[in-house]
Design an enzyme around this catalytic site. Structure first.
Site, short mmCIF file in Angstrom:
data_model
loop_
_atom_site.label_atom_id
_atom_site.label_comp_id
_atom_site.label_asym_id
_atom_site.label_seq_id
_atom_site.Cartn_x
_atom_site.Cartn_y
_atom_site.Cartn_z
N PHE A 241 0.81 -1.22 0.00
CA PHE A 241 0.00 0.00 0.00
C PHE A 241 0.85 1.27 0.00
O PHE A 241 0.38 2.33 0.42
CB PHE A 241 -0.98 0.01 1.18
CG PHE A 241 -1.69 -1.29 1.41
CD1 PHE A 241 -2.50 -1.84 0.43
CD2 PHE A 241 -1.51 -2.00 2.59
CE1 PHE A 241 -3.12 -3.06 0.62
CE2 PHE A 241 -2.15 -3.23 2.79
CZ PHE A 241 -2.96 -3.76 1.81
N GLU A 245 7.68 1.09 0.35
CA GLU A 245 8.61 1.73 -0.58
C GLU A 245 9.81 2.18 0.26
O GLU A 245 10.65 1.39 0.60
CB GLU A 245 7.93 2.90 -1.28
CG GLU A 245 7.00 2.46 -2.39
CD GLU A 245 6.55 3.62 -3.26
OE1 GLU A 245 5.33 3.81 -3.37
OE2 GLU A 245 7.40 4.34 -3.82
N ARG A 323 1.48 15.24 -6.79
CA ARG A 323 0.23 14.57 -7.15
C ARG A 323 -0.97 15.29 -6.51
O ARG A 323 -2.04 15.36 -7.10
CB ARG A 323 0.26 13.09 -6.76
CG ARG A 323 -0.81 12.28 -7.43
CD ARG A 323 -0.54 10.79 -7.41
NE ARG A 323 0.29 10.34 -8.51
CZ ARG A 323 -0.15 10.06 -9.74
NH1 ARG A 323 -1.42 10.20 -10.04
NH2 ARG A 323 0.68 9.64 -10.67
N PHE A 357 -1.04 8.51 -3.10
CA PHE A 357 0.18 9.33 -3.10
C PHE A 357 -0.11 10.82 -3.22
O PHE A 357 0.43 11.51 -4.08
CB PHE A 357 1.05 8.87 -4.28
CG PHE A 357 2.51 9.14 -4.14
CD1 PHE A 357 3.27 8.53 -3.17
CD2 PHE A 357 3.15 10.00 -5.03
CE1 PHE A 357 4.63 8.78 -3.07
CE2 PHE A 357 4.53 10.26 -4.93
CZ PHE A 357 5.26 9.63 -3.95
N GLU A 726 -4.72 2.35 -7.60
CA GLU A 726 -5.03 3.48 -6.73
C GLU A 726 -6.38 4.15 -6.99
O GLU A 726 -7.06 4.55 -6.03
CB GLU A 726 -3.93 4.55 -6.86
CG GLU A 726 -2.58 4.07 -6.39
CD GLU A 726 -1.48 5.04 -6.76
OE1 GLU A 726 -0.86 5.61 -5.87
OE2 GLU A 726 -1.26 5.24 -7.97
#
Lengths: 766, 165
Positions: A241, A245, A323, A357, A726
């Site tokens: 999710f 990262e 974003r 994000f 997403e």
């Protein structure tokens, strides 16, 4: 690659087949191995992090002796024990420390790593440390950061038209402020790495990571070695999710450091509490805006500030803000505007990637504007929504210069309304509310345009490695990682399609930096777009060679050779795929190829904040109905109706699961998931008993979902499919709108817990 | 000091020496008996990933001390299938795509079998959702999970498997 889509499926299990997840049987029998389930090599040690007990303060050099004195402890590692650089910054644009040095900047910040024969001994060692920290006042809110100008990076500003003049000239002027909370990833499998040292400085990291290449880079940076000494492998994650990262990278680097220091395998598995304390989350945002519209509710101008809580360090905040600001208008058009995105620095854990994000936060803005406008004009929110959709009579160009497909926005919205029987139910809800003294029904809609591609252009690339063996079996590897989203089966379907074989002939293998190097993270919904094309390229290269051999053998033109149903044929000639593979080997033709793909036609000017950053947009619409108890603020989601654009779906079964799950995860973020820090900056929601993620009862009682039909992607995506990871998370915004409808349109900050709903009911007099 | 207990695990009686009275059934299974199918999600009894059947009842293995269950019968995800033949609940989970990442799946399946054994929900989806609410799925596969449990409950009732497997 070819421009035209290939003819309909060459095989039963190729593109478009609703196959189940590749590990379904393993999951149902407990045979699927996650990192913590791998057999531990002999001599494996266990590590535990020592975390800061204060949010902000001067840190004296840590005395490691008390931990070293604990029986079973083998090594205690702090900043002085790092052979390379004590820097885990994923962007490389800021110094972000693995272990705090001189200054602690958030509660739960790693100070040291204790390595011991058992996990108990490692935890006891970590607990024995007594950090000396002279406290400094912490910054714990976005407002406090704004007041002191504490920003992690320069503002990102998108401007268009004469927004100031347009705002002043607008017949109706509105203003608003609201906030949304963060979100803990709560992957059921916590962060974990098993580091296994090899000979001469080699090290293998079995990491639960969405970004094996970044793990490789950051572990190498911490160890002070070349990238080629570090191999990172991941077969699957128990959920990611976005939380695996950059966070997975420093955890893996810490495990690598411990393995290097001790020469033994080391497992670092964070407890749930340590995981929630030390790893970043979704960014909370504070929104402040002014807007101008005409009497009919057509927006003319907007000036908005989106201030994110980035936590104590930069991490991935630049991309999150990008974003957020590029999605601040979502599916709507405003002719003149300024949108300012800020990443505030606070003394909390560094916030990071989380599904969407920054997009989910950005897309909240227009919903607040629409509700305010509805109150000011006396018109229904949905009428204003339709009046301001991009395209049609309004402009279709986003303020950064890329065009939206207005007809698709209108189509998903119309189909969602029709499928939900919206008009009738609104009337029914109004009748119910008029008749009922304490219960209120609320209805809310939402439409979405979500841009697909990484905001950092260089990340839009992928590699794959395909082998065909002489029995006709195929081995597939690519840079994407599997976290439950079904990427592996989708890419295997692409390869099955190319070779015209059933997917069972394809062996899916663990992601590894040794097989496909220099990869992007599996993130930004791009997993199947990027890796699908890369695998297609690799398989296509082998197929071309095989077709050449068949053509020569049969004396037919190469383009007449067809791969389908596990066979290769041309006219009356036909042989099994495996026979041709054997023939190729006998004729000394390579049956192995790498594939590479880079997204075409994307560009971005970060100074002008203009360009064409997205390969395409994914569209969706959703409608929700809630029932609110006005005496307590408690509520239930009675029904949700979703329409999601998946292009020509690679695998409708997988896509449906993604859409349902994303919606529920978004609903959790907007309703029940509340992170709570105390006045000293200590996170007090550290487990599932205090941090409430949606359970089986939170699922909408009636949950209708449709994939947009007959809508192949216009961009040249893999088999004209569209990304799905997403976008549907944002569809849950309709639940917020339904609650807002139920409370009479009053301000309703997020998460909209029953307490906030009750407060909004009181404030709104509803 | 060492403690000796006897447990029947997946139908096999085992005599076990414990060097520590604090060992949970979860750690016993995962770390000492090479049965890692049962997952550790929160280790504090709040997520359900470690659900096993203990004398036919579903429990969170992370909260059950091994020493307290001397003589008990334990069934884990590894012990459900008989050879190649999957348990109806396993079949139903596969048929209904009742998972994504799969990490919570062993706990969901064991909890679901326990739930059917409790005999309180029948095939009512609403009551199944209520009865399964102690098993978290972060991927949000609850629709498939609910459908799977409802279907398997019917199959188990028809098979006379109303009692736990």
């Amino acid at each position: 690659m070819t421009d035209a889509p290939p003819p309909p499926a060459a095989t039963r299990t190729g593109m478009g087949a609703a196959l189940r997840q590749d590990s379904a049987l393993q999951h149902a029998t407990g045979a699927a191995r996650f990192t913590d389930d791998l057999p531990e090599p002999p001599g494996t040690l266990h590590a535990a992090l020592a975390l800061s007990p204060v949010a902000h303060g001067r840190l004296a050099p840590l005395d490691l002796a008390p931990a070293r004195a604990v029986p079973g402890v083998v090594a205690v590692l702090g900043p002085a024990e790092v052979p390379g650089r004590n820097d885990i910054s994923p962007s490389g644009k800021a110094l972000e420390k693995l272990f705090a040095e001189g200054l602690v900047e958030h509660w739960g910040q790693p100070l040291a790593l204790v390595v011991a024969a058992t996990r108990d001994a490692a935890l006891a060692g970590a607990a024995a440390l007594r950090p000396e920290i002279a406290p400094l006042p912490p910054i714990l809110s976005i407002e406090a950061a704004l007041e002191t100008g504490a920003l992690l990076m320069p503002p990102q500003v998108i401007e268009r038209g004469g927004w100031q003049a347009a705002l002043e000239a607008a017949p109706l002027q509105l203003a608003g402020e609201f906030r949304c909370g963060g979100q803990e990833h709560f992957y059921l499998e916590g962060q974990i790495t098993l580091a296994v040292p090899g000979e001469d400085g080699d090290i293998t990291l079995h990491a639960s990571t969405q970004h094996p290449t970044e793990v490789q880079h950051i572990a190498s940076r911490v160890l002070g070695c070349d990238y080629n000494r570090v191999t990172v492998q991941c077969r699957r994650m128990g959920g990611g999710f976005g939380g695996k990262e950059s966070n997975a990278s420093w955890i893996a680097a810490a495990a690598a450091l411990a393995a290097r220091a001790t020469g033994r395998p080391v497992k670092l598995r964070l407890s749930r509490k340590a995981d929630m304390a030390a790893t970043g989350k979704r960014h909370p945002f504070l929104f402040r805006w002014r807007a101008g519209c005409d009497a009919e509710g057509r927006l003319l101008a907007l000036d908005a500030t989106l201030a994110a809580d980035g936590g104590h360090s930069l991490d991935l905040s630049a991309g999150v803000i990008f974003r957020a600001v590029t999605h601040a208008l979502n599916a709507y058009d405003v002719p003149a505007l300024r949108v300012t995105g800020l990443a505030c620095k606070t003394n909390t854990v560094s916030n990071t990637a989380f599904r969407g994000f920054g997009g989910p936060q950005g897309a909240l803005l227009m919903e607040d504007v629409l509700f305010s406008m509805a109150r000011a004009t006396g018109r229904p929110v949905d009428e204003l929504r339709e009046r301001n959709f991009a395209g049609g009579p309004n402009g279709a160009e986003t303020p950064y210069g890329q065009k939206l497909e207005g007809e698709l926005i209108r189509r998903v919205w119309a189909e969602a309304r029709q499928g939900a029987d919206w008009e009738r139910r609104r009337a029914a809800a109004e009748a119910f509310n008029a008749a009922h003294p304490t219960l209120r029904r609320g209805l809310g809609g939402f439409a979405l345009a979500f841009g697909i591609s990484f905001g950092i252009m260089a990340m839009n690339q992928a590699g794959a490695l395909v082998h065909v063996y002489t029995d006709g079996s195929i081995r597939l590897n690519h840079g994407g990682t599997e976290m439950g989203q079904g990427l592996f089966i989708k890419i295997a379907q692409v390869v099955a399609e190319v070779f015209g074989v059933e997917v069972e002939r394809i062996r899916i293998t663990a992601t590894s930096t040794a097989e496909v190097p220099n990869t992007a993270p599996t993130a930004a919904s791009t997993g199947s777009d990027l890796n699908g094309w890369a695998a297609h390229q690799a398989a296509g290269a082998i197929r071309a060679r095989m077709a050449g051999i068949a053509a020569t053998a049969w004396g037919v033109p190469e383009e007449e050779v067809i791969f389908a149903d596990g066979h290769v044929s041309a006219g009356n000639h036909r042989m099994r795929f495996g026979e041709l593979a054997q023939l190729c080997w006998a004729q000394r033709v390579s049956l192995s190829a790498t594939g590479f793909y880079r997204t075409p036609d994307i560009h971005w000017d970060p100074v002008a904040m203009r360009g064409h950053p997205f390969f395409y947009f994914s569209y969706g619409a959703a409608l929700a109905e809630v029932l609110v108890d006005t005496l307590t603020g408690e509520y239930r989601v009675l029904r949700a109706d979703l329409v999601q654009d998946c292009g020509r779906s690679l695998n409708p079964a997988i896509d449906r699961g993604q859409i349902e799950g994303a919606f529920l995860q978004g609903q959790g973020w907007l309703t029940c998931e509340e992170l709570w820090w105390d006045a000293d900056g200590r996170l007090r929601t550290l487990g599932p008993s205090t941090y409430k993620i949606p359970g089986s009862r939170e699922m909408p009682a009636e949950f209708n979902l449709r994939l947009l039909a007959d809508a192949p992607a216009r961009a040249n995506t893999i088999f004209r499919s569209k990304a799905v990871g997403e976008p549907p998370l944002l569809l849950a915004t309709c639940v917020w709108n339904a609650l807002r409808d139920a409370v009479g349109g009053a301000r309703l900050d997020l998460p909209a817990t029953p307490e906030r709903v009750l407060a909004a009911l009181r404030a709104g007099g509803a | 000091m060492s403690y000796t207990i006897t447990l029947t695990i997946n139908r096999v009686p085992r005599t076990l020496e414990l060097d520590d009275p604090r060992i949970t059934l979860l750690d016993l299974l995962r770390e000492r008996l090479d049965l890692p199918g049962t997952k550790k999600g929160c280790d504090r009894g709040q997520c359900g990933a470690c659900t096993i059947l203990l004398d036919g009842r579903r429990v969170n293995a992370c909260l059950a001390l091994a020493l307290s269950h001397d003589g008990a019968e334990i069934l884990t995800i590894e012990g459900l299938a008989e050879g190649e033949a999957l348990h109806p609940m396993q079949q139903a989970f596969i048929a209904h795509d009742a998972f994504q990442c799969g990490f919570c799946t062993p706990g969901q399946i064991m909890s679901a079998i326990g739930l059917v054994g409790e005999g309180q929900t029948g095939a009512d989806p609403e009551r199944v959702r209520e009865g399964m609410s102690g098993n978290l799925c972060r991927c949000g596969a609850y629709r498939g999970i609910t459908e799977a449990v409802v279907e398997a409950a019917r199959a188990m009732a028809a098979d006379g498997q109303g009692r736990a497997a």
